[in-house]
Design an enzyme around this catalytic site. Structure first.
Site, PDB file in Angstrom:
ATOM      1  N   LEU A  72      55.041  51.243   1.552  1.00  0.00           N
ATOM      2  CA  LEU A  72      56.610  50.503   1.619  1.00  0.00           C
ATOM      3  C   LEU A  72      57.055  50.865   0.955  1.00  0.00           C
ATOM      4  O   LEU A  72      59.187  50.314   1.671  1.00  0.00           O
ATOM      5  CB  LEU A  72      55.842  48.681   1.164  1.00  0.00           C
ATOM      6  CG  LEU A  72      55.404  47.719   2.209  1.00  0.00           C
ATOM      7  CD1 LEU A  72      54.882  46.523   1.151  1.00  0.00           C
ATOM      8  CD2 LEU A  72      55.388  47.731   3.880  1.00  0.00           C
ATOM      9  N   GLY A  73      57.377  51.266  -0.145  1.00  0.00           N
ATOM     10  CA  GLY A  73      58.908  52.028  -1.102  1.00  0.00           C
ATOM     11  C   GLY A  73      58.342  52.001  -2.371  1.00  0.00           C
ATOM     12  O   GLY A  73      57.151  51.611  -2.689  1.00  0.00           O
TER      13      GLY A  73
ATOM     14  N   GLY B 171      59.577  51.844  -6.119  1.00  0.00           N
ATOM     15  CA  GLY B 171      60.449  50.104  -7.196  1.00  0.00           C
ATOM     16  C   GLY B 171      60.978  51.642  -8.131  1.00  0.00           C
ATOM     17  O   GLY B 171      60.669  52.838  -8.056  1.00  0.00           O
TER      18      GLY B 171
ATOM     19  N   SER C 232      55.506  51.990  -7.005  1.00  0.00           N
ATOM     20  CA  SER C 232      54.624  52.747  -5.365  1.00  0.00           C
ATOM     21  C   SER C 232      54.297  51.187  -5.050  1.00  0.00           C
ATOM     22  O   SER C 232      53.473  50.959  -5.647  1.00  0.00           O
ATOM     23  CB  SER C 232      54.198  53.784  -5.064  1.00  0.00           C
ATOM     24  OG  SER C 232      55.316  54.875  -5.701  1.00  0.00           O
ATOM     25  N   VAL C 233      55.341  50.453  -4.072  1.00  0.00           N
ATOM     26  CA  VAL C 233      54.389  49.857  -3.138  1.00  0.00           C
ATOM     27  C   VAL C 233      54.057  50.254  -1.533  1.00  0.00           C
ATOM     28  O   VAL C 233      54.299  51.026  -0.993  1.00  0.00           O
ATOM     29  CB  VAL C 233      55.622  48.669  -3.690  1.00  0.00           C
ATOM     30  CG1 VAL C 233      55.137  47.157  -2.858  1.00  0.00           C
ATOM     31  CG2 VAL C 233      56.396  48.102  -4.524  1.00  0.00           C
TER      32      VAL C 233
ATOM     33  N   GLU D 222      51.883  38.339  -1.856  1.00  0.00           N
ATOM     34  CA  GLU D 222      52.316  37.450  -0.781  1.00  0.00           C
ATOM     35  C   GLU D 222      53.293  39.418  -0.533  1.00  0.00           C
ATOM     36  O   GLU D 222      53.951  40.320  -0.795  1.00  0.00           O
ATOM     37  CB  GLU D 222      52.725  37.020  -1.015  1.00  0.00           C
ATOM     38  CG  GLU D 222      54.196  37.002  -1.814  1.00  0.00           C
ATOM     39  CD  GLU D 222      55.491  35.476  -0.946  1.00  0.00           C
ATOM     40  OE1 GLU D 222      55.097  35.172   0.008  1.00  0.00           O
ATOM     41  OE2 GLU D 222      55.556  34.918  -2.007  1.00  0.00           O
TER      42      GLU D 222
ATOM     43  N   ASP E 181      63.932  45.337   3.700  1.00  0.00           N
ATOM     44  CA  ASP E 181      65.175  44.812   2.937  1.00  0.00           C
ATOM     45  C   ASP E 181      66.504  44.516   2.986  1.00  0.00           C
ATOM     46  O   ASP E 181      66.788  44.778   4.939  1.00  0.00           O
ATOM     47  CB  ASP E 181      65.082  46.157   1.979  1.00  0.00           C
ATOM     48  CG  ASP E 181      65.794  47.391   2.696  1.00  0.00           C
ATOM     49  OD1 ASP E 181      66.970  46.999   2.957  1.00  0.00           O
ATOM     50  OD2 ASP E 181      64.673  48.193   2.589  1.00  0.00           O
TER      51      ASP E 181
ATOM     52  N   ASP F 222      69.211  44.550 -11.506  1.00  0.00           N
ATOM     53  CA  ASP F 222      69.178  44.771 -10.718  1.00  0.00           C
ATOM     54  C   ASP F 222      69.587  44.324  -9.211  1.00  0.00           C
ATOM     55  O   ASP F 222      68.333  45.012  -8.138  1.00  0.00           O
ATOM     56  CB  ASP F 222      68.282  45.947 -10.902  1.00  0.00           C
ATOM     57  CG  ASP F 222      68.969  47.363  -9.503  1.00  0.00           C
ATOM     58  OD1 ASP F 222      69.994  47.349  -9.421  1.00  0.00           O
ATOM     59  OD2 ASP F 222      67.478  48.130  -9.303  1.00  0.00           O
TER      60      ASP F 222
END
EC number: 2.7.11.1
Length: 255
Positions: free
Chosen positions: A21-22, A24, A28-29, A78, A85, A125
């Site tokens: 998904l992306g 951070g 990594s997600v 979840e 985003d 952030d």
């Protein structure tokens, strides 16, 4: 909420990892699916075991369960759907949004940040990429606490976050306090949402503290942005004052 730690084999048997998904700051997600009930979840499986503040990553998204491996933690969170985003959402809106939509989002962001503050958590952030928005309901979630820290009463001498949201006091004096720095980032965020660009294009512009308002926005919105972006931290509003500001309180607008 009841959370249990499982073995590596147990994690592999309980969750299916999908596409990324992306990324951070520390992890990594990935998309994921829980085998037991098919629930769609988020998986950030690269959090090093020595990072003592790993629970901050799941402060706003619901933490379903977590796994304790020898070299990392795996958090099962979840995954709101359908969502994206806020930066991607803004691009679909023509790179900015009207005041009504911006107000609905800011109310939620300020409340999320206020809840963090009450629990002694500093995000550090706050920006478009770290806000998830449900495109059907416009519900907003604050994510990626990888730069997060516990709130302290003394100044911070290390900046963790995105420099275009950095307060001028750090650039000039090398330190900042938790709440005024958070308020500054909220001012930058609101400016970006309603104008389509950030108020400061460089560190020099941030230090000088001069930004230009354009016609088309209400005086209440201008006032809130200017208050949050006061050069002196002591002149910025508190989180509670922001929440009570007439622009965010729709009952007061126009009175």
């Amino acid at each position: 909420m009841f959370v249990i730690s499982f073995s590596i084999d147990s994690f592999k048997s309980r969750c299916v990892v999908g596409d990324e998904l992306g990324q951070g700051v520390l992890a990594s997600v990935y998309k994921g699916r829980r085998v037991s009930d098919g629930r769609q979840v988020r998986l950030p499986p690269q959090i090093p075991f020595y990072w003592s503040f790993f629970p901050l990553l799941s402060f706003h998204l619901q933490l379903i369960e977590w796994f304790d491996e020898p070299q990392r933690y795996i958090l099962i969170q979840e995954r709101p759907d359908p969502c994206m985003d806020l930066e991607s959402f803004l691009k679909k809106q023509g790179n900015c949004m009207d005041e009504d939509m911006a107000r609905d989002i800011m109310v939620q962001v300020v409340e999320a940040v206020n809840q963090c503050s009450k629990r002694g958590v500093l995000h550090r952030d706050i920006k478009l990429q770290n806000l998830l928005i449900n495109i059907d309901t416009l519900e907003v979630k604050l994510i990626d606490f990888g730069c997060g820290d516990l709130i302290k009463t003394t100044p911070y001498d290390r900046y963790a976050g995105t420099f275009r949201y950095c307060p001028p006091e750090f650039l000039v004096y090398g330190s900042y306090d938790a709440d005024p720095a958070t308020v500054w980032s909220l001012g930058v965020l609101l400016f970006r949402m309603v104008y389509g660009h950030l108020p400061f294009a460089s560190k020099f512009e941030t230090i000088v503290g001069i930004f230009v308002f354009k016609d088309g926005l209400s005086k209440e919105c201008h006032n809130l942005i200017a208050w949050c972006l006061e050069w002196l931290p002591s002149k910025r509003p508190s989180l509670q004052q922001i929440r009570q500001h007439e622009w965010l309180d729709q009952d007061q607008v126009g009175q």
